[in-house]
Design a protein around this motif. Structure first.
Motif, PDB file in Angstrom:
ATOM      1  N   PHE A 188      29.951 -68.921 -13.277  1.00  0.00           N
ATOM      2  CA  PHE A 188      31.337 -68.518 -13.452  1.00  0.00           C
ATOM      3  C   PHE A 188      31.423 -67.151 -14.113  1.00  0.00           C
ATOM      4  O   PHE A 188      30.660 -66.846 -15.021  1.00  0.00           O
ATOM      5  CB  PHE A 188      32.089 -69.542 -14.307  1.00  0.00           C
ATOM      6  N   SER A 189      32.381 -66.380 -13.667  1.00  0.00           N
ATOM      7  CA  SER A 189      32.710 -65.102 -14.283  1.00  0.00           C
ATOM      8  C   SER A 189      34.134 -65.212 -14.803  1.00  0.00           C
ATOM      9  O   SER A 189      35.053 -65.496 -14.039  1.00  0.00           O
ATOM     10  CB  SER A 189      32.594 -63.982 -13.244  1.00  0.00           C
ATOM     11  N   VAL A 190      34.323 -65.021 -16.112  1.00  0.00           N
ATOM     12  CA  VAL A 190      35.618 -65.198 -16.757  1.00  0.00           C
ATOM     13  C   VAL A 190      36.001 -63.920 -17.488  1.00  0.00           C
ATOM     14  O   VAL A 190      35.184 -63.345 -18.209  1.00  0.00           O
ATOM     15  CB  VAL A 190      35.588 -66.357 -17.779  1.00  0.00           C
ATOM     16  N   GLN A 191      37.248 -63.500 -17.309  1.00  0.00           N
ATOM     17  CA  GLN A 191      37.755 -62.325 -18.009  1.00  0.00           C
ATOM     18  C   GLN A 191      39.152 -62.640 -18.542  1.00  0.00           C
ATOM     19  O   GLN A 191      40.027 -63.069 -17.794  1.00  0.00           O
ATOM     20  CB  GLN A 191      37.818 -61.128 -17.067  1.00  0.00           C
ATOM     21  N   VAL A 192      39.353 -62.428 -19.853  1.00  0.00           N
ATOM     22  CA  VAL A 192      40.650 -62.624 -20.490  1.00  0.00           C
ATOM     23  C   VAL A 192      41.197 -61.249 -20.849  1.00  0.00           C
ATOM     24  O   VAL A 192      40.537 -60.478 -21.544  1.00  0.00           O
ATOM     25  CB  VAL A 192      40.544 -63.501 -21.753  1.00  0.00           C
ATOM     26  N   SER A 193      42.405 -60.952 -20.366  1.00  0.00           N
ATOM     27  CA  SER A 193      43.006 -59.636 -20.590  1.00  0.00           C
ATOM     28  C   SER A 193      44.382 -59.775 -21.212  1.00  0.00           C
ATOM     29  O   SER A 193      45.039 -60.808 -21.092  1.00  0.00           O
ATOM     30  CB  SER A 193      43.145 -58.889 -19.259  1.00  0.00           C
ATOM     31  N   GLY A 194      44.822 -58.692 -21.836  1.00  0.00           N
ATOM     32  CA  GLY A 194      46.151 -58.651 -22.420  1.00  0.00           C
ATOM     33  C   GLY A 194      46.324 -57.381 -23.216  1.00  0.00           C
ATOM     34  O   GLY A 194      45.364 -56.642 -23.441  1.00  0.00           O
ATOM     35  N   PRO A 195      47.535 -57.121 -23.660  1.00  0.00           N
ATOM     36  CA  PRO A 195      47.776 -55.923 -24.453  1.00  0.00           C
ATOM     37  C   PRO A 195      47.059 -55.985 -25.803  1.00  0.00           C
ATOM     38  O   PRO A 195      46.700 -57.073 -26.273  1.00  0.00           O
ATOM     39  CB  PRO A 195      49.295 -55.905 -24.628  1.00  0.00           C
TER      40      PRO A 195
ATOM     41  N   GLU B 182      37.567 -58.354 -32.316  1.00  0.00           N
ATOM     42  CA  GLU B 182      38.758 -57.905 -33.030  1.00  0.00           C
ATOM     43  C   GLU B 182      39.588 -56.905 -32.243  1.00  0.00           C
ATOM     44  O   GLU B 182      40.770 -56.709 -32.528  1.00  0.00           O
ATOM     45  CB  GLU B 182      38.367 -57.316 -34.385  1.00  0.00           C
ATOM     46  N   THR B 183      38.983 -56.256 -31.255  1.00  0.00           N
ATOM     47  CA  THR B 183      39.713 -55.285 -30.437  1.00  0.00           C
ATOM     48  C   THR B 183      39.363 -55.484 -28.962  1.00  0.00           C
ATOM     49  O   THR B 183      38.295 -55.987 -28.620  1.00  0.00           O
ATOM     50  CB  THR B 183      39.374 -53.828 -30.833  1.00  0.00           C
ATOM     51  N   ALA B 184      40.293 -55.064 -28.120  1.00  0.00           N
ATOM     52  CA  ALA B 184      40.074 -55.133 -26.669  1.00  0.00           C
ATOM     53  C   ALA B 184      39.487 -53.817 -26.184  1.00  0.00           C
ATOM     54  O   ALA B 184      39.685 -52.766 -26.792  1.00  0.00           O
ATOM     55  CB  ALA B 184      41.395 -55.399 -25.957  1.00  0.00           C
ATOM     56  N   GLU B 185      38.770 -53.882 -25.082  1.00  0.00           N
ATOM     57  CA  GLU B 185      38.245 -52.679 -24.448  1.00  0.00           C
ATOM     58  C   GLU B 185      38.929 -52.534 -23.095  1.00  0.00           C
ATOM     59  O   GLU B 185      38.722 -53.347 -22.194  1.00  0.00           O
ATOM     60  CB  GLU B 185      36.727 -52.777 -24.275  1.00  0.00           C
ATOM     61  N   ALA B 186      39.773 -51.514 -22.972  1.00  0.00           N
ATOM     62  CA  ALA B 186      40.538 -51.256 -21.746  1.00  0.00           C
ATOM     63  C   ALA B 186      41.342 -52.493 -21.326  1.00  0.00           C
ATOM     64  O   ALA B 186      41.421 -52.823 -20.151  1.00  0.00           O
ATOM     65  CB  ALA B 186      39.618 -50.799 -20.622  1.00  0.00           C
ATOM     66  N   GLY B 187      41.925 -53.184 -22.315  1.00  0.00           N
ATOM     67  CA  GLY B 187      42.757 -54.351 -22.025  1.00  0.00           C
ATOM     68  C   GLY B 187      41.991 -55.649 -21.840  1.00  0.00           C
ATOM     69  O   GLY B 187      42.596 -56.699 -21.670  1.00  0.00           O
ATOM     70  N   VAL B 188      40.663 -55.599 -21.865  1.00  0.00           N
ATOM     71  CA  VAL B 188      39.839 -56.802 -21.687  1.00  0.00           C
ATOM     72  C   VAL B 188      39.392 -57.294 -23.064  1.00  0.00           C
ATOM     73  O   VAL B 188      38.722 -56.580 -23.806  1.00  0.00           O
ATOM     74  CB  VAL B 188      38.610 -56.530 -20.795  1.00  0.00           C
ATOM     75  N   TRP B 189      39.786 -58.518 -23.391  1.00  0.00           N
ATOM     76  CA  TRP B 189      39.430 -59.108 -24.677  1.00  0.00           C
ATOM     77  C   TRP B 189      38.111 -59.870 -24.628  1.00  0.00           C
ATOM     78  O   TRP B 189      37.289 -59.766 -25.516  1.00  0.00           O
ATOM     79  CB  TRP B 189      40.536 -60.054 -25.135  1.00  0.00           C
ATOM     80  N   ILE B 190      37.947 -60.682 -23.627  1.00  0.00           N
ATOM     81  CA  ILE B 190      36.744 -61.522 -23.526  1.00  0.00           C
ATOM     82  C   ILE B 190      36.238 -61.447 -22.098  1.00  0.00           C
ATOM     83  O   ILE B 190      37.014 -61.574 -21.149  1.00  0.00           O
ATOM     84  CB  ILE B 190      37.040 -62.997 -23.879  1.00  0.00           C
ATOM     85  N   GLU B 191      34.937 -61.274 -21.951  1.00  0.00           N
ATOM     86  CA  GLU B 191      34.300 -61.290 -20.636  1.00  0.00           C
ATOM     87  C   GLU B 191      33.023 -62.101 -20.767  1.00  0.00           C
ATOM     88  O   GLU B 191      32.180 -61.802 -21.610  1.00  0.00           O
ATOM     89  CB  GLU B 191      34.002 -59.857 -20.190  1.00  0.00           C
ATOM     90  N   ARG B 192      32.898 -63.132 -19.952  1.00  0.00           N
ATOM     91  CA  ARG B 192      31.750 -64.035 -20.044  1.00  0.00           C
ATOM     92  C   ARG B 192      31.250 -64.416 -18.655  1.00  0.00           C
ATOM     93  O   ARG B 192      32.030 -64.602 -17.721  1.00  0.00           O
ATOM     94  CB  ARG B 192      32.132 -65.341 -20.744  1.00  0.00           C
ATOM     95  N   ASP B 193      29.948 -64.584 -18.557  1.00  0.00           N
ATOM     96  CA  ASP B 193      29.318 -65.214 -17.401  1.00  0.00           C
ATOM     97  C   ASP B 193      28.768 -66.541 -17.902  1.00  0.00           C
ATOM     98  O   ASP B 193      28.046 -66.580 -18.906  1.00  0.00           O
ATOM     99  CB  ASP B 193      28.202 -64.342 -16.831  1.00  0.00           C
ATOM    100  N   VAL B 194      29.144 -67.625 -17.232  1.00  0.00           N
ATOM    101  CA  VAL B 194      28.815 -68.963 -17.705  1.00  0.00           C
ATOM    102  C   VAL B 194      28.213 -69.764 -16.564  1.00  0.00           C
ATOM    103  O   VAL B 194      28.808 -69.877 -15.488  1.00  0.00           O
ATOM    104  CB  VAL B 194      30.088 -69.689 -18.218  1.00  0.00           C
ATOM    105  N   ALA B 195      27.032 -70.335 -16.795  1.00  0.00           N
ATOM    106  CA  ALA B 195      26.417 -71.247 -15.822  1.00  0.00           C
ATOM    107  C   ALA B 195      26.855 -72.659 -16.164  1.00  0.00           C
ATOM    108  O   ALA B 195      26.707 -73.107 -17.300  1.00  0.00           O
ATOM    109  CB  ALA B 195      24.900 -71.130 -15.875  1.00  0.00           C
TER     110      ALA B 195
END
Length: 194
Positions: free
Chosen positions: A98-105, A129-142
């Motif tokens: 799985f590829s998961v990305q959580v975004s927001g202001p 604590e901070t987002a990078e280009a609007g992306v807060w969390i990015e994970r690859d999950v098996a």
């Protein structure tokens, strides 16, 4: 603001073996009651908004290719070999990546990303604590399942939105991914346990 109760109901429906598509909605009954918090993000696979048709939107909703969102949004995809799946799809087999990305202001901190299996949290990741280009969390999950199961990703903020939305917190949840391990169609956990 009452999504916890709705989540409990939805998870119970999934555990009973019913595939129901979750939706985020928002309306207003007075000029002092704000709308716009709850929404349903739909995967259409289109880059040009002008290319969206009522038929494409209807088909994507019926397939369950959705994320329920409130302030945040989430993108989730699964793949194994040459097969790919979106939320709402049946994953054929016992494993997928799985590829998961959580975004927001920048002012809506997600706090935590959770992975549920059959309604139970099996893994959590804290937000930076901070987002990078609007992306807060990015994970690859098996993910691996030893029997038919369903999986949901959920992001939940820790700080209330305030203002018009009062105590509502930033939120996003994928529709379920349904693992058909035995190859004879997906069954809910209640049926698998029998």
């Amino acid at each position: 603001g009452s999504w916890e109760e709705l989540r409990t109901d939805w998870f119970g429906i999934l555990n009973a073996g019913q595939r129901q598509v979750p939706t985020g909605v928002s309306d207003s009954h007075s000029r002092l009651s704000p709308c716009g918090y709850g929404r349903t993000d739909v995967y259409l696979g289109l880059e040009d908004p002008a290319a969206v048709t009522p038929q494409a939107l209807s088909a994507a909703l019926k397939a369950g290719h959705v994320v329920v969102a409130g302030g945040l949004t989430m993108r989730v995809r699964a793949a194994e070999g040459t097969s790919t799946w979106l939320p709402g799809d049946v994953v054929e087999g016992s494993s997928a990546n799985f590829s998961v990305q959580v975004s927001g202001p920048s002012w809506l901190v997600p706090g935590v990303l959770r992975l549920y299996k059959n309604g139970v949290v099996v893994e959590e990741w804290q937000s930076p604590e901070t987002a990078e280009a609007g992306v807060w969390i990015e994970r690859d999950v098996a993910i691996t399942a030893d029997a038919d199961a369903w999986f949901v990703f959920e992001a939940e903020g820790v700080q209330a939105l305030g203002g018009m939305w009062g105590s509502s917190t930033p939120y996003a949840a994928s529709n379920a991914f349904y693992f058909d391990v035995d190859g004879n169609g997906w069954s809910g956990p209640a049926a698998v346990a029998r």
